[in-house]
Design an enzyme around this catalytic site. Structure first.
Site, PDB file in Angstrom:
ATOM      1  N   GLU A 266     -12.710   5.022 -18.914  1.00  7.12           N
ATOM      2  CA  GLU A 266     -11.427   4.402 -19.267  1.00  7.12           C
ATOM      3  C   GLU A 266     -11.083   4.899 -20.660  1.00  7.12           C
ATOM      4  O   GLU A 266     -11.808   4.635 -21.613  1.00  7.12           O
ATOM      5  CB  GLU A 266     -11.555   2.881 -19.201  1.00  7.12           C
ATOM      6  CG  GLU A 266     -10.253   2.140 -19.417  1.00  7.12           C
ATOM      7  CD  GLU A 266     -10.046   1.786 -20.864  1.00  7.12           C
ATOM      8  OE1 GLU A 266      -9.231   2.463 -21.538  1.00  7.12           O
ATOM      9  OE2 GLU A 266     -10.681   0.841 -21.327  1.00  7.12           O
ATOM     10  N   CYS A 303      -6.937  -1.098 -25.880  1.00  8.89           N
ATOM     11  CA  CYS A 303      -6.532   0.029 -25.030  1.00  8.89           C
ATOM     12  C   CYS A 303      -5.257  -0.286 -24.256  1.00  8.89           C
ATOM     13  O   CYS A 303      -4.652   0.622 -23.679  1.00  8.89           O
ATOM     14  CB  CYS A 303      -7.659   0.413 -24.076  1.00  8.89           C
ATOM     15  SG  CYS A 303      -8.419  -0.987 -23.243  1.00  8.89           S
TER      16      CYS A 303
END
Length: 529
Positions: A266, A303
Site C-alpha cells: 500500500e 495515506c
C-alpha cells in the site's frame, strides 16, 4: 519504562550479531533516544526465516479456537504494556498521547476482529461439488476446495502508524489469522516501540504454546535488511505500507526471485475530492471547515490525506475558498515524524510553488522550525493540472491543491485521467449525483473506496472496508489491507479430488464438524451431507 535490548528477536531468542547500530531520534527535539539498536545480519534473517518455515508446518494446522485465542492474547498483552508503550511511542514519533492511545485501541480491536473471523471459520470459503458416478458421458468426480495458508510472511512496519500498521498491525493480524508465521521488519523511526510490541507478541505465543518461529522481529536502517528478507526463499508473501519508491522496489525484487512471490504494498495516493455544485451551494462553509480539518489531521501524514480538491465554477466557490483560507491561517503547525519526511514535504511544497499556473491560496501562520510543518493550500486551473501530471503526485504532509474547473466535462475528463488511488470523495446532493452519475462510474475504476459527503481520513476497521486501489496506490488492486478480507492475501485455494473422508480437512468433511457455511453443489449451507 520496560527495558529495551536493541537486539533482534529470532523466535524466542534474542540476537545481536551485527556490527552496525542506530538510535531512534525524537522528532520533537531531534535528540537521540536511549538504546542502540543492532542492524540485522543476513545470518540472523536466515535464522528467523528457517524457524518460520519450521513453525509453519504445525501453526497452519492449529485449530480455530487456539488461533483466535492467540490473537486475543496479543491484544491483551499490548494493553498490559501500559504507559511504557505509549510513552516510548510518543518519544519516537512526537504523536500526541490521545492519538496513540486511540491507535492502540484500534490495533487491539483489529486483532480481536480477526479472532472472531477465525473462530467462526467460514472465511476458508469451503466449496464442495459431490460426485455423480452415473453422469454421462463421463462420471463426475468428488471435488472440494478451501483456502490454505501461503507460508511465512514478511511484514514491513509503516512510519505513520507505529501501532496499527506496524509490528502487530493489520498485516500481521491477518497473516496470523490465515495460519502464516510472520517476520516483521521494524520501521527504523520507532525501533523501541517495535521491540516492545514484539515482546508482547512473543509472550502471547509462549502463553498459547505455539511453536518457536511463529513470530520474529528484525531491525535495521539499511535497504539491505529489507531486501534480504524479501529475497529469502522461505518467505512466501510480503505486506508493506509506505512510499511508492519503497513498495515498488520490494515488488520488483520479489518478482525477480527464482520463485516470485506476491507483494501487497500500500503506497499512498492523493485521494481526490470532488465538490459538486449543489453541495457547495448548500454548505460551502461547512465543507471548507471539514476539508481544513481533514488535510491537516495528523500533520497530513495519512495515506488517505485529501491532496487534490476539484471545484466547479460556482458563485459559492469563492466563499468556500475564503473560509478554507481563514481556517488554515489560524491552524497550528505540527511536528512531522522525522527530518527526512519533513525534507520531502518541503521539496514537494517547493515544487508546487515553482510550477507554472500554480498559486498559493493560504498557509498557516506558524513557524516551520525543526521538524514542524506549516499547512499549505495551493490552487490551479484544471487544464494546468491535466497538462502537468506531476501536480497530481502525493505531497506527504499538510498540503492540498485546489483544482478549479470551468465545466462539468472538465471534471469528468480529470476523473478519467486519474491514476489509481486509495480513495475518492464526492460531496453532493441527490440532484448532483443524478447530474454526475458518470463520475461515480469512472471513480469505481480508479479507487478502492468512494466516500460520499465525508472525508477520507480515517479508515473504519470492519468486514466491508477496502483500503487498497489500482496501481500505483497498491501493487495488488484486488485486495485490501484493512478489514477482514485482508486475510485473503495470505492464502491460496487448494482442491481435493476424490479424497476419502478421513483424509480431508475438517472444513471439507461431510459431517461439517466446524459448523461453517459452505458452498455445496452451488448452494450455501451449514448442514452435514
Amino acid at each position: 519504562m520496560a527495558s529495551l535490548t536493541g537486539h533482534q528477536f529470532i523466535g524466542f531468542s534474542t540476537s545481536a550479531k551485527g556490527k552496525d547500530t542506530f538510535k531512534a531520534i525524537n522528532p520533537a527535539n531531534s535528540e537521540n533516544l536511549p538504546t542502540d539498536f543492532f542492524e540485522a545480519t543476513e545470518e540472523e534473517i536466515q535464522q528467523a526465516t528457517a524457524l518460520a518455515k519450521k513453525a509453519y508446518s504445525s501453526f497452519k494446522e492449529i485449530d480455530n479456537e487456539q488461533k483466535a485465542l492467540f490473537l486475543e492474547t496479543i491484544a491483551n498483552e499490548l494493553l498490559a504494556l501500559g504507559d511504557a508503550l505509549i510513552e516510548r511511542c510518543m518519544e519516537e514519533t512526537a504523536l500526541p498521547r490521545p492519538r496513540l492511545e486511540g491507535e492502540r485501541g484500534r490495533t487491539m480491536n483489529q486483532l480481536k476482529l480477526f479472532a472472531s473471523v477465525v473462530r467462526e471459520g467460514s472465511w476458508v470459503d469451503a466449496r464442495i461439488d459431490r460426485a455423480n458416478p452415473d453422469r454421462v458421458p463421463l462420471p463426475k468426480p468428488d471435488v472440494r476446495q478451501m483456502q490454505r495458508p501461503l507460508g511465512p510472511v514478511a511484514v514491513f512496519g509503516a512510519s505513520n502508524f507505529p501501532l496499527a500498521f506496524s509490528v502487530a498491525g493489520g498485516d500481521t493480524a491477518s497473516a496470523f489469522a490465515a495460519g502464516c508465521p510472520v517476520i516483521v521488519k521494524g520501521h527504523p523511526l520507532h525501533p523501541g516501540t517495535s521491540e516492545l510490541v514484539a515482546q508482547a507478541i512473543l509472550k502471547a505465543a509462549k502463553a498459547c504454546n505455539l511453536p518457536e518461529g511463529v513470530f520474529s522481529l528484525v531491525q535495521g536502517k539499511t535497504i539491505a535488511v529489507g531486501m534480504a528478507l524479501v529475497n529469502d526463499p522461505n518467505i512466501k508473501a510480503v505486506g508493506f505500507t509506505g512510499s511508492y519508491r519503497g513498495g515498488k522496489a520490494l515488488f520488483d525484487a520479489a518478482n525477480q526471485r527464482p520463485e516470485p512471490i506476491p507483494v501487497y504494498a500500500e503506497m499512498g495516493s492523493t485521494n481526490p475530492v470532488f465538490m459538486l455544485p449543489g453541495a457547495l451551494a448548500s454548505k460551502a462553509e461547512a465543507l471548507a471547515k471539514g476539508l481544513a480539518g481533514s488535510f491537516t489531521l495528523g500533520v497530513g501524514q495519512f495515506c488517505t490525506n485529501p491532496g487534490l480538491v476539484v471545484l466547479p465554477s460556482s458563485e459559492h466557490t469563492d466563499q468556500f475558498k475564503k473560509t478554507l483560507a481563514a481556517c488554515n491561517e489560524t491552524s497550528a503547525e505540527g511536528i512531522m515524524l522525522s527530518q527526512g519526511i519533513k525534507s520531502a514535504f518541503n521539496l514537494g511544497v517547493e515544487q508546487l510553488k515553482s510550477s507554472p499556473g500554480v498559486t498559493e491560496l493560504s498557509h498557516s501562520t506558524g513557524v516551520a522550525e525543526g521538524n514542524k510543518a506549516v499547512n499549505q493550500i495551493f490552487e490551479a486551473h484544471i487544464t494546468t493540472v491535466l497538462q502537468n501530471k506531476a501536480l497530481q503526485e502525493e505531497v506527504f504532509g499538510p498540503a492540498t491543491l485546489l483544482v478549479n474547473a470551468s465545466a462539468k466535462e472538465e471534471i469528468l475528463q480529470f476523473a478519467r485521467g486519474l491514476e489509481g488511488h486509495l480513495t475518492a470523495t464526492i460531496h453532493g446532493t441527490e440532484e448532483d449525483l443524478r447530474e454526475y452519475a458518470e463520475l461515480v462510474s469512472i471513480l469505481e475504476e480508479k479507487v478502492g473506496r468512494i466516500v460520499f459527503n465525508g472525508f477520507p481520513t480515517g479508515v473504519e476497521v470492519c468486514h466491508s472496508m477496502v483500503h487498497g486501489g489500482p496501481f500505483p496506490a497498491t501493487t495488488a488492486p484486488q485486495t485490501t489491507s484493512v478489514g477482514t478480507a485482508a486475510i485473503k492475501r495470505f492464502v491460496r485455494p487448494v482442491c481435493y479430488q476424490d479424497f476419502p473422508q478421513e483424509a480431508l480437512p475438517d472444513a471439507l468433511k461431510d459431517s461439517n464438524p466446524l459448523n461453517i457455511w459452505r458452498l455445496v453443489d452451488g448452494t450455501l449451507s451449514r448442514n452435514s451431507l
